[in-house]
Design a protein around this motif. Structure first.
Motif, PDB file in Angstrom:
ATOM      1  N   LYS A 106       0.838  -1.201   0.000  1.00 15.45           N
ATOM      2  CA  LYS A 106       0.000   0.000   0.000  1.00 15.45           C
ATOM      3  C   LYS A 106       0.876   1.256   0.000  1.00 15.45           C
ATOM      4  N   ILE A 107       1.952   1.244   0.761  1.00 19.04           N
ATOM      5  CA  ILE A 107       2.882   2.379   0.769  1.00 19.04           C
ATOM      6  C   ILE A 107       3.485   2.569  -0.620  1.00 19.04           C
ATOM      7  N   ASP A 108       3.911   1.472  -1.243  1.00 19.98           N
ATOM      8  CA  ASP A 108       4.480   1.538  -2.589  1.00 19.98           C
ATOM      9  C   ASP A 108       3.468   2.118  -3.573  1.00 19.98           C
ATOM     10  N   TYR A 109       2.212   1.722  -3.443  1.00 20.22           N
ATOM     11  CA  TYR A 109       1.157   2.234  -4.320  1.00 20.22           C
ATOM     12  C   TYR A 109       0.956   3.737  -4.098  1.00 20.22           C
ATOM     13  N   TYR A 110       0.913   4.166  -2.836  1.00 24.92           N
ATOM     14  CA  TYR A 110       0.750   5.589  -2.523  1.00 24.92           C
ATOM     15  C   TYR A 110       1.910   6.410  -3.104  1.00 24.92           C
ATOM     16  N   CYS A 111       3.114   5.881  -3.033  1.00 19.98           N
ATOM     17  CA  CYS A 111       4.282   6.589  -3.580  1.00 19.98           C
ATOM     18  C   CYS A 111       4.231   6.632  -5.106  1.00 19.98           C
ATOM     19  N   LYS A 112       3.874   5.521  -5.719  1.00 20.67           N
ATOM     20  CA  LYS A 112       3.791   5.460  -7.178  1.00 20.67           C
ATOM     21  C   LYS A 112       2.727   6.422  -7.711  1.00 20.67           C
ATOM     22  N   SER A 113       1.619   6.551  -6.992  1.00 23.45           N
ATOM     23  CA  SER A 113       0.532   7.432  -7.439  1.00 23.45           C
ATOM     24  C   SER A 113       0.828   8.904  -7.150  1.00 23.45           C
ATOM     25  N   GLY A 114       1.876   9.168  -6.348  1.00 24.43           N
ATOM     26  CA  GLY A 114       2.219  10.545  -6.002  1.00 24.43           C
ATOM     27  C   GLY A 114       1.535  11.054  -4.740  1.00 24.43           C
ATOM     28  N   ARG A 115       0.736  10.220  -4.123  1.00 20.55           N
ATOM     29  CA  ARG A 115       0.035  10.615  -2.896  1.00 20.55           C
ATOM     30  C   ARG A 115       1.013  10.885  -1.752  1.00 20.55           C
TER      31      ARG A 115
END
Length: 122
Positions: A106-115
């Motif tokens: 989930k952290i990786d996804y948030y970083c990839k999305s720019g969040r």
């Protein structure tokens, strides 16, 4: 002004405000005295273990971002703890609105999305 139902946690430090492009002079963050009870009632047991570490999460997060006018922080302990700080516009008080555990995916996804972005004080 803070009421008797709030507990002061920390001031947002200058490096984090610069990182998030926040212009406010001073941001004091509070939590409600009933936060632990709320976390236990909602079965957020992992997050509840870190109730005494909220100041550390605020002053030294591993990831940070802003979304929907809320400051979002993650600190990686044995568990990854997500914390959201919201401004109560009627009272002018910043408070912890959300705290829960998140997995690394989930952290990786948030970083990839720019969040969120990786934060370091240097």
């Amino acid at each position: 002004m803070p009421t008797d139902k709030l507990v002061f946690l920390a001031e947002l430090n200058t490096s984090l405000k610069t990182f998030l492009n926040i212009q406010s002079q001073r941001i004091s963050v509070y939590r409600s005295k009933g936060l632990l009870t709320h976390l236990l009632k909602r079965k957020h047991y992992k997050a509840a273990k870190y109730i005494d570490s909220l100041s550390e999460i605020i002053t030294n997060p591993d990831y940070a971002g802003i979304r929907d006018e809320q400051i979002e922080l993650i600190k990686c302990f044995n568990d990854n703890i997500f914390l959201s700080i919201k401004l109560d516009k009627t009272k002018g008080i910043y408070y912890v609105s959300t705290i829960f555990d998140v997995n690394q995916a989930k952290i990786d996804y948030y970083c990839k999305s720019g969040r969120l972005k990786k934060f370091s004080k240097s």
